[in-house]
Design an enzyme around this catalytic site. Structure first.
Site, PDB file in Angstrom:
ATOM      1  N   ASP A 152      57.170  -1.055  11.182  1.00 24.56           N
ATOM      2  CA  ASP A 152      56.516  -1.280   9.536  1.00 24.56           C
ATOM      3  C   ASP A 152      56.695  -0.017   9.094  1.00 24.56           C
ATOM      4  O   ASP A 152      56.779   1.183   9.256  1.00 24.56           O
ATOM      5  CB  ASP A 152      55.151  -1.644   9.661  1.00 24.56           C
ATOM      6  CG  ASP A 152      54.547  -2.055   8.241  1.00 24.56           C
ATOM      7  OD1 ASP A 152      55.045  -3.062   7.552  1.00 24.56           O
ATOM      8  OD2 ASP A 152      53.927  -1.254   7.661  1.00 24.56           O
ATOM      9  N   GLU A 204      61.880  -1.949   8.968  1.00 23.84           N
ATOM     10  CA  GLU A 204      61.932  -1.449   7.208  1.00 23.84           C
ATOM     11  C   GLU A 204      62.339  -0.100   7.059  1.00 23.84           C
ATOM     12  O   GLU A 204      61.822   0.718   7.833  1.00 23.84           O
ATOM     13  CB  GLU A 204      60.370  -1.896   6.732  1.00 23.84           C
ATOM     14  CG  GLU A 204      60.058  -3.344   6.771  1.00 23.84           C
ATOM     15  CD  GLU A 204      58.828  -3.256   6.147  1.00 23.84           C
ATOM     16  OE1 GLU A 204      58.700  -4.170   5.080  1.00 23.84           O
ATOM     17  OE2 GLU A 204      57.786  -2.770   6.555  1.00 23.84           O
TER      18      GLU A 204
END
Length: 474
Positions: free
Chosen positions: A76, A105
């Site tokens: 994340d 990400e």
């Protein structure tokens, strides 16, 4: 695969739920110039550039892998960690298990990027074998971004040029149709690079007739292509953040609750476009990623940030009787000012799907996955293989190409990868008109509806809003 949220904790300092600051005060968090904990992640940002925070991450990965047999790790907000940190974690984990999947990400923002150019943003993915989410293909297919203020902006599969919605919320689509046509052709280049693994060095003849590489085409203020190989990119069209693919289609395709033009796009055509978008991801080089429920038209009734919305909006109906559309107006606290937009759409019976629509989407999705799995040509392993074997027949026409058409060819003329198929074609027609495209060879349809045909042995007949796959035998 487990979600690795190492970039922040719920709280810090002396708060009741704080942990790390109570172990070593002020060490595990990134501090600003005033000594305050930064929160560019939405909560307290951890400082993985500090050795004991990196060790905490490494030890956690070891535990997930050895105790729970986790095969892959999705990071994340990886942009809040440095490239150096991620490389050390990758190398350590793959020493134990070379097949471990790393991806995450890598958006260009955050407290680490503000002070350190080593922050792992998308353009740092080149050659790292750490996949990053490809928002280029996502936004080119859908239009706009995941920002709710751009919910009606149109893209390749959502009506740009061929189904203009004339929606006041459509802020970034030009009204002039010639400008829309030019934008559609530009987005076709963006999607084509994505289908070729989003390679920085992939050669393509662009919509203006110029030969360029993926890294020379610009999108979102940066290069489209950033990958060295297919493992560096994760292609997708929807994820848990933002609207589901179905809700994006409901927001972007023409809808009018009165007699005004343009007419509301029928729900069956919306289903066509859902299948089309999923198919483009399924047949792209690189790592394909599908949001849970996108294969069954999952809706959150317009909720664009459903992390705290409960089962009422996040429900998945595995009986395939309904898709959760029209459950009520999305929660106001995460969807401010959206109620006037969604109210007439959620109440419109013509936008509701039937069980048959859900079943059609799921069957098409499963068939596409089987086709992808059936040939290694859809899963080329290196950037060099992609550059050697993949070409876009539509783009070779340059400025003369048909807007809304993509024809990707994958070649195995050396007979060294697929013993059965010499060439594969993926033909995409996003328009509302049938397209006839000339080809050479003897082609067998592997995927596509019955009206998708080869005419006279030399032309593909491509119905509106379809994706089809063709094979030529060795």
């Amino acid at each position: 695969v487990m979600d690795m949220v190492f970039n922040h904790t719920f709280s810090s300092g002396l708060a009741e739920d704080s942990v790390l600051d109570k172990i070593v005060p002020g060490y595990y968090y990134r501090l600003d110039s005033d000594g305050q904990v930064t929160n560019s992640s939405c909560c307290s940002d951890t400082a993985s550039e500090r050795w004991m925070m990196e060790k905490l991450m490494r030890d956690a990965l070891d535990s997930w892998r050895t105790i729970f047999h986790i095969d892959g790790f999705r990071f994340d907000l990886m942009n809040l960690h440095s490239l150096s940190t991620m490389k050390r974690l990758r190398d350590h984990t793959r020493e134990q298990d070379p097949s471990s999947l790393f991806y995450g990400e890598a958006w260009p923002f955050g407290s680490l990027l503000e002070r350190d150019s080593d922050a792992f943003v998308q353009t740092k993915a080149y050659g790292q074998s750490i996949g990053v989410f490809n928002d280029r293909i996502r936004d080119a297919l859908r239009g706009g971004t995941t920002d709710s203020k751009e919910k009606s902006d149109q893209g390749l599969v959502t009506g740009l040029f061929y189904d203009f919605n004339h929606e006041p919320a459509n802020r970034n689509t030009p009204v002039d149709m010639r400008a829309q046509r030019d934008k559609l052709l530009w987005l076709t280049d963006v999607v084509s690079i994505g289908m070729a693994g989003n390679l920085r060095d992939f050669p393509l003849r662009d919509a203006r007739g110029n030969w360029v590489t993926g890294g020379q085409i610009q999108f979102h203020g940066g290069p489209v292509g950033y990958a060295a190989g297919p493992e560096d990119t994760v292609n997708y069209v929807s994820a848990h953040d933002g609207y589901t693919l179905w809700d994006a289609l409901q927001a972007k395709l023409p809808f009018h609750s009165s007699w005004r033009e343009p007419a509301t796009v029928p729900v069956q055509e919306r289903v066509d476009r859902q299948i089309l978008a999923l198919g483009i991801v399924a047949f792209s080089q690189g790592i394909p990623f599908f949001d849970a429920g996108s294969e069954i038209l999952r809706s959150k009734s317009g909720d664009q940030n459903s992390y705290d919305s409960g089962d009422w909006f996040n429900r998945l109906d595995w009986s395939l009787q309904e898709n959760n559309w029209g459950r009520g107006l999305p929660p106001e606290f995460t969807n401010p000012e959206d109620w006037p937009f969604w109210r007439p759409r959620l109440a419109a019976p013509e936008l509701a799907v039937r069980p048959a629509d859900i079943a059609r989407t799921e069957n098409a999705f499963l068939e596409m996955l089987k086709v992808r799995r059936s040939s290694p040509l859809f899963r080329l392993r290196t950037g060099e293989e992609i550059k050697k074997r993949v070409r876009f027949l539509n783009s070779e026409l340059g400025a003369m190409q048909k807007p809304g058409l993509i024809v990707m060819q994958i070649s195995d003329e050396g007979k060294d990868l697929d013993p059965h198929w010499r060439r594969l074609l993926v033909a995409v027609n996003v328009t509302n008109e049938e397209i006839i495209f000339p080809v050479q060879g003897y082609w067998t349809r592997l995927h596509g509806n019955a009206s998708t045909k080869v005419l006279d042995g030399s032309q593909l007949q491509l119905p509106p809003r379809t994706i089809s796959v063709w094979g030529e035998e060795q």
